[in-house]
Design a protein around this motif. Structure first.
Motif, PDB file in Angstrom:
ATOM      1  N   THR A 174       0.937  -1.187   0.009  1.00 36.45           N
ATOM      2  CA  THR A 174      -0.061   0.058   0.127  1.00 36.45           C
ATOM      3  C   THR A 174       0.616   1.284  -0.067  1.00 36.45           C
ATOM      4  N   GLN A 175       0.457   2.053  -0.860  1.00 34.65           N
ATOM      5  CA  GLN A 175       1.391   3.375  -1.050  1.00 34.65           C
ATOM      6  C   GLN A 175       0.300   4.405  -0.927  1.00 34.65           C
ATOM      7  N   LEU A 178       6.663  10.073   1.394  1.00 30.22           N
ATOM      8  CA  LEU A 178       5.912   9.045   0.851  1.00 30.22           C
ATOM      9  C   LEU A 178       5.865   7.657   1.649  1.00 30.22           C
ATOM     10  N   SER A 179       4.525   7.297   1.814  1.00 28.62           N
ATOM     11  CA  SER A 179       4.409   6.009   2.541  1.00 28.62           C
ATOM     12  C   SER A 179       4.393   4.974   1.706  1.00 28.62           C
ATOM     13  N   CYS A 180       4.910   3.597   2.233  1.00 26.82           N
ATOM     14  CA  CYS A 180       4.912   2.473   1.748  1.00 26.82           C
ATOM     15  C   CYS A 180       4.723   1.219   2.783  1.00 26.82           C
ATOM     16  N   GLY A 239       3.588  -1.614  -5.372  1.00 25.58           N
ATOM     17  CA  GLY A 239       2.371  -0.931  -4.852  1.00 25.58           C
ATOM     18  C   GLY A 239       1.791  -0.321  -5.882  1.00 25.58           C
ATOM     19  N   ASP A 240       0.709   0.653  -5.785  1.00 27.95           N
ATOM     20  CA  ASP A 240       0.283   1.333  -6.936  1.00 27.95           C
ATOM     21  C   ASP A 240       0.763   2.722  -7.256  1.00 27.95           C
ATOM     22  N   GLY A 241       1.637   3.073  -6.695  1.00 33.20           N
ATOM     23  CA  GLY A 241       2.342   4.137  -6.908  1.00 33.20           C
ATOM     24  C   GLY A 241       1.770   5.589  -6.302  1.00 33.20           C
TER      25      GLY A 241
END
Lengths: 114, 115
Positions: free
Chosen positions: B5-6, B21-23, B107-109
């Protein structure tokens, strides 16, 4: 020479056609190869790994030619939903350890038309 | 469902501002990666981490920083030193098997733009 080279395309093909992409890589020591699919403005998704003996997954066939340092992807009976960019991916030279570093090609664009 | 999950999906940054930015992943993967993708270019590796509390620079680390305090999380900070931050940022993870190199899952960016 780029580490991974692909023809950017686009390849415009009619539905039902067979289409083939090639990808060349520069490092003869590379051991792992993959094809990813990327839809417009989306993340890459693993399509298939490429094994030395070649491998098939439904309509998709991947082959590796170590002597000539290229891998190929063949798509049979292409569907409209196959339209995407196909990324050739090779493990990075000289990396050791438990993880992996991959080099991504810039991709080949496929457009399947009615 | 397991996955990466991004967040956020879209981010706008002012000049001189740091953004993070979170990942997060729940695949139990040891290795995590950050890439940026610019139009017409392939993915370029920014940073990667094979294990908690350890990370290495990729090909274009200047102007970025990361941390890996938990196995599940690998946040990326885009600092004001990154002069051209507008790009599509992708986080990935993989198992760390040998001898076979493991594929990476994305993740979906996050799309980052400068205001």
């Amino acid at each position: 020479r780029k580490e991974v080279e692909q023809d950017p395309g686009p390849f415009n093909v009619p539905e039902g056609a067979t289409v083939a992409f090639n990808c060349t890589y520069s490092n003869s020591a590379s051991q792992s190869f993959f094809w990813y699919r990327q839809d417009c403005r989306k993340e890459p998704k693993l399509l298939m790994s490429v094994y030395s003996s070649g491998n098939e997954d439904g309509r998709f066939t991947a082959q590796l030619n170590r002597a000539s340092q290229y891998i190929s992807l063949l798509i049979r009976d292409s569907k409209l939903s196959d339209s995407a960019t196909y990324l050739c991916v090779v493990n990075k030279r000289g990396f050791t350890g438990g993880g992996n570093k991959l080099t991504f090609g810039t991709g080949t664009q496929l457009k399947v038309e009615l | 469902d397991g996955g990466i999950t991004q967040s956020p999906k879209y981010l706008f940054r002012k000049e001189g501002q740091n953004v993070t930015l979170s990942c997060e992943q729940n695949l139990n993967h040891d290795a995590m990666y950050w890439y940026r993708q610019d139009p017409g270019q392939g993915l370029r590796l920014i940073y990667y981490s094979q294990i908690v509390n350890d990370f290495q620079k990729g090909d274009i680390a200047e102007g970025y920083s990361v941390s890996r305090e938990k196995k599940e999380s690998f946040p990326l900070t885009v600092t004001s030193a990154q002069k051209n931050p507008t790009a599509f940022y992708l986080c990935a993870s993989s198992r760390t098997g040998t001898p076979r190199i493991q594929p990476q899952h994305f993740g979906d960016g996050t799309r980052l733009s400068i205001l």
